[in-house]
Design a protein around this motif. Structure first.
Motif, PDB file in Angstrom:
ATOM      1  N   ALA A  56       0.831  -1.141   0.043  1.00 55.14           N
ATOM      2  CA  ALA A  56      -0.036  -0.024  -0.023  1.00 55.14           C
ATOM      3  C   ALA A  56       0.812   1.239   0.014  1.00 55.14           C
ATOM      4  O   ALA A  56       0.559   2.345  -0.777  1.00 55.14           O
ATOM      5  N   ILE A  57       1.833   1.278   0.616  1.00 52.09           N
ATOM      6  CA  ILE A  57       2.870   2.472   0.844  1.00 52.09           C
ATOM      7  C   ILE A  57       3.476   2.715  -0.404  1.00 52.09           C
ATOM      8  O   ILE A  57       3.415   3.470  -0.993  1.00 52.09           O
ATOM      9  N   ILE A  58       4.297   1.427  -0.936  1.00 51.32           N
ATOM     10  CA  ILE A  58       5.349   1.805  -2.099  1.00 51.32           C
ATOM     11  C   ILE A  58       4.466   1.895  -3.214  1.00 51.32           C
ATOM     12  O   ILE A  58       4.616   2.851  -4.052  1.00 51.32           O
ATOM     13  N   ILE A  59       3.404   0.871  -3.675  1.00 57.42           N
ATOM     14  CA  ILE A  59       2.733   1.066  -5.001  1.00 57.42           C
ATOM     15  C   ILE A  59       2.040   2.589  -5.043  1.00 57.42           C
ATOM     16  O   ILE A  59       2.229   2.999  -6.137  1.00 57.42           O
ATOM     17  N   SER A  60       1.512   2.724  -4.142  1.00 55.51           N
ATOM     18  CA  SER A  60       0.596   4.254  -4.062  1.00 55.51           C
ATOM     19  C   SER A  60       1.530   5.343  -4.467  1.00 55.51           C
ATOM     20  O   SER A  60       1.187   6.175  -5.186  1.00 55.51           O
ATOM     21  N   LEU A  61       3.062   5.409  -3.824  1.00 59.71           N
ATOM     22  CA  LEU A  61       3.527   6.333  -4.123  1.00 59.71           C
ATOM     23  C   LEU A  61       4.269   6.100  -5.411  1.00 59.71           C
ATOM     24  O   LEU A  61       4.551   7.220  -6.467  1.00 59.71           O
ATOM     25  N   ALA A  62       4.763   4.980  -5.859  1.00 61.34           N
ATOM     26  CA  ALA A  62       5.123   4.836  -7.117  1.00 61.34           C
ATOM     27  C   ALA A  62       4.186   5.155  -8.252  1.00 61.34           C
ATOM     28  O   ALA A  62       4.670   5.684  -9.190  1.00 61.34           O
ATOM     29  N   PHE A  65       4.077   9.100  -8.319  1.00 59.96           N
ATOM     30  CA  PHE A  65       5.338   9.627  -9.342  1.00 59.96           C
ATOM     31  C   PHE A  65       5.147   9.337 -10.581  1.00 59.96           C
ATOM     32  O   PHE A  65       5.346  10.061 -11.631  1.00 59.96           O
ATOM     33  N   THR A  66       4.675   8.362 -11.230  1.00 58.52           N
ATOM     34  CA  THR A  66       4.644   7.678 -12.621  1.00 58.52           C
ATOM     35  C   THR A  66       3.234   8.707 -13.026  1.00 58.52           C
ATOM     36  O   THR A  66       3.537   9.142 -14.303  1.00 58.52           O
ATOM     37  N   GLN A  67       2.407   8.746 -12.210  1.00 56.54           N
ATOM     38  CA  GLN A  67       1.208   9.878 -12.842  1.00 56.54           C
ATOM     39  C   GLN A  67       1.598  10.895 -13.125  1.00 56.54           C
ATOM     40  O   GLN A  67       1.405  11.795 -14.249  1.00 56.54           O
ATOM     41  N   ALA A 102      10.859   6.728   2.916  1.00 53.87           N
ATOM     42  CA  ALA A 102      11.980   6.056   3.206  1.00 53.87           C
ATOM     43  C   ALA A 102      11.565   4.514   2.903  1.00 53.87           C
ATOM     44  O   ALA A 102      12.587   3.711   2.476  1.00 53.87           O
ATOM     45  N   SER A 103      10.485   4.145   2.837  1.00 52.89           N
ATOM     46  CA  SER A 103      10.068   2.809   2.409  1.00 52.89           C
ATOM     47  C   SER A 103      10.291   2.488   0.982  1.00 52.89           C
ATOM     48  O   SER A 103      10.699   1.409   0.545  1.00 52.89           O
ATOM     49  N   LEU A 104       9.744   3.398   0.308  1.00 53.93           N
ATOM     50  CA  LEU A 104      10.044   3.375  -1.290  1.00 53.93           C
ATOM     51  C   LEU A 104      11.273   3.455  -1.741  1.00 53.93           C
ATOM     52  O   LEU A 104      11.808   2.364  -2.408  1.00 53.93           O
ATOM     53  N   ASN A 105      12.484   4.131  -0.929  1.00 53.79           N
ATOM     54  CA  ASN A 105      13.783   3.860  -1.032  1.00 53.79           C
ATOM     55  C   ASN A 105      14.444   2.823  -0.514  1.00 53.79           C
ATOM     56  O   ASN A 105      15.497   2.138  -1.076  1.00 53.79           O
ATOM     57  N   ASN A 106      14.145   2.325   0.745  1.00 53.31           N
ATOM     58  CA  ASN A 106      14.535   1.275   1.125  1.00 53.31           C
ATOM     59  C   ASN A 106      14.278  -0.001   1.329  1.00 53.31           C
ATOM     60  O   ASN A 106      14.887  -1.172   1.705  1.00 53.31           O
ATOM     61  N   ASP A 107      12.892  -0.258   1.236  1.00 60.16           N
ATOM     62  CA  ASP A 107      12.243  -1.556   1.309  1.00 60.16           C
ATOM     63  C   ASP A 107      11.504  -1.989   0.056  1.00 60.16           C
ATOM     64  O   ASP A 107      10.981  -3.119   0.250  1.00 60.16           O
ATOM     65  N   TRP A 108      11.671  -1.452  -0.919  1.00 65.82           N
ATOM     66  CA  TRP A 108      10.870  -2.048  -2.268  1.00 65.82           C
ATOM     67  C   TRP A 108      11.308  -3.355  -2.659  1.00 65.82           C
ATOM     68  O   TRP A 108      10.435  -4.106  -3.003  1.00 65.82           O
ATOM     69  N   MET A 109      12.744  -3.691  -2.324  1.00 59.81           N
ATOM     70  CA  MET A 109      13.244  -5.115  -2.598  1.00 59.81           C
ATOM     71  C   MET A 109      12.176  -6.113  -1.687  1.00 59.81           C
ATOM     72  O   MET A 109      12.281  -7.314  -2.117  1.00 59.81           O
ATOM     73  N   HIS A 110      11.609  -5.690  -0.823  1.00 65.56           N
ATOM     74  CA  HIS A 110      10.696  -6.755   0.007  1.00 65.56           C
ATOM     75  C   HIS A 110       9.461  -6.837  -0.466  1.00 65.56           C
ATOM     76  O   HIS A 110       8.663  -7.613   0.060  1.00 65.56           O
ATOM     77  N   LEU A 111       9.076  -6.207  -1.455  1.00 68.05           N
ATOM     78  CA  LEU A 111       7.594  -6.397  -2.056  1.00 68.05           C
ATOM     79  C   LEU A 111       7.784  -7.894  -2.714  1.00 68.05           C
ATOM     80  O   LEU A 111       8.630  -8.301  -3.189  1.00 68.05           O
ATOM     81  N   GLU A 116       7.409  -7.129  -9.381  1.00 71.91           N
ATOM     82  CA  GLU A 116       7.497  -6.767 -10.845  1.00 71.91           C
ATOM     83  C   GLU A 116       6.750  -5.532 -11.457  1.00 71.91           C
ATOM     84  O   GLU A 116       7.367  -4.651 -11.975  1.00 71.91           O
ATOM     85  N   TYR A 117       5.573  -5.374 -10.819  1.00 72.07           N
ATOM     86  CA  TYR A 117       4.705  -4.227 -11.242  1.00 72.07           C
ATOM     87  C   TYR A 117       5.624  -2.786 -10.514  1.00 72.07           C
ATOM     88  O   TYR A 117       5.879  -1.817 -11.452  1.00 72.07           O
ATOM     89  N   TYR A 118       6.108  -2.956  -9.266  1.00 68.94           N
ATOM     90  CA  TYR A 118       6.881  -1.875  -9.006  1.00 68.94           C
ATOM     91  C   TYR A 118       7.893  -1.410  -9.844  1.00 68.94           C
ATOM     92  O   TYR A 118       8.395  -0.215 -10.201  1.00 68.94           O
TER      93      TYR A 118
END
Length: 190
Positions: A56-62, A65-67, A102-111, A116-118
């Protein structure tokens, strides 16, 4: 109009702060429940898992940014103006969600199932950024240089704003955006 924050949203906000402070891997559902003042089992009435919170955190931010990048890329602005709008986009999103950044930058690899979508969103964002720079190079708005190096240099600074912004007591967002644009786009030459 007052918008009511749901319990699920409160949990996500609290988790986002904990993820920044401790790191995603170190935060347990018990930690989150304690911070929320509830029992761990009660969390599951509102969320399915810690992984769902991270998504919820990372995908909403990504997606935000993309939009934003899509709108900037499609605009009729000059390359320099588009680059300024990208800086503004990062300042805006980061100041509204420093913990999430912070999650977007540091934790994305835990998705897990959304990794793949990220990565697709990130790749598209970076390719659009490079395309804008290449357009500026071909129109002689920007010096002839490696567009990927320019993109990486600018993004490295913008991606780390979440570390710097909370340390400032007062931030004038317009002034910050202008100062960053001046340095990142025009450089520091006299």
């Amino acid at each position: 109009m007052v918008t009511e924050v749901t319990r699920r949203e409160e949990i996500i906000v609290t988790a986002t702060k904990l993820f920044k402070e401790k790191g995603y891997s170190a935060v347990t559902m018990r930690d989150l429940a304690t911070a929320m003042g509830m029992k761990a089992a009660s969390l599951y009435n509102h969320i399915n898992s810690k992984q769902d919170i991270l998504k919820a955190i990372i995908i909403s931010l990504a997606e935000e940014f993309t939009q934003g990048m899509d709108l900037i890329k499609k605009s009729k602005h000059s390359t320099i103006e588009k680059l300024k709008l990208i800086v503004e986009l990062h300042v805006h999103i980061t100041t509204n969600n420093t913990y999430g950044m912070a999650s977007l930058n540091n934790d994305w690899m835990h998705l897990e199932d959304q990794l793949e979508y990220y990565l697709q969103l990130r790749k598209k964002y970076e390719q659009d950024f490079v395309d804008i720079i290449k357009t500026g190079i071909s129109s002689s708005e920007i010096i002839e240089t490696n567009a990927e190096v320019v993109m990486f240099s600018i993004l490295s600074t913008l991606r780390s704003l979440y570390l710097w912004i909370p340390k400032k007591e007062e931030i004038n967002l317009k002034e910050l955006t202008q100062n960053l644009s001046d340095v990142l786009i025009y450089g520091i030459n006299k």
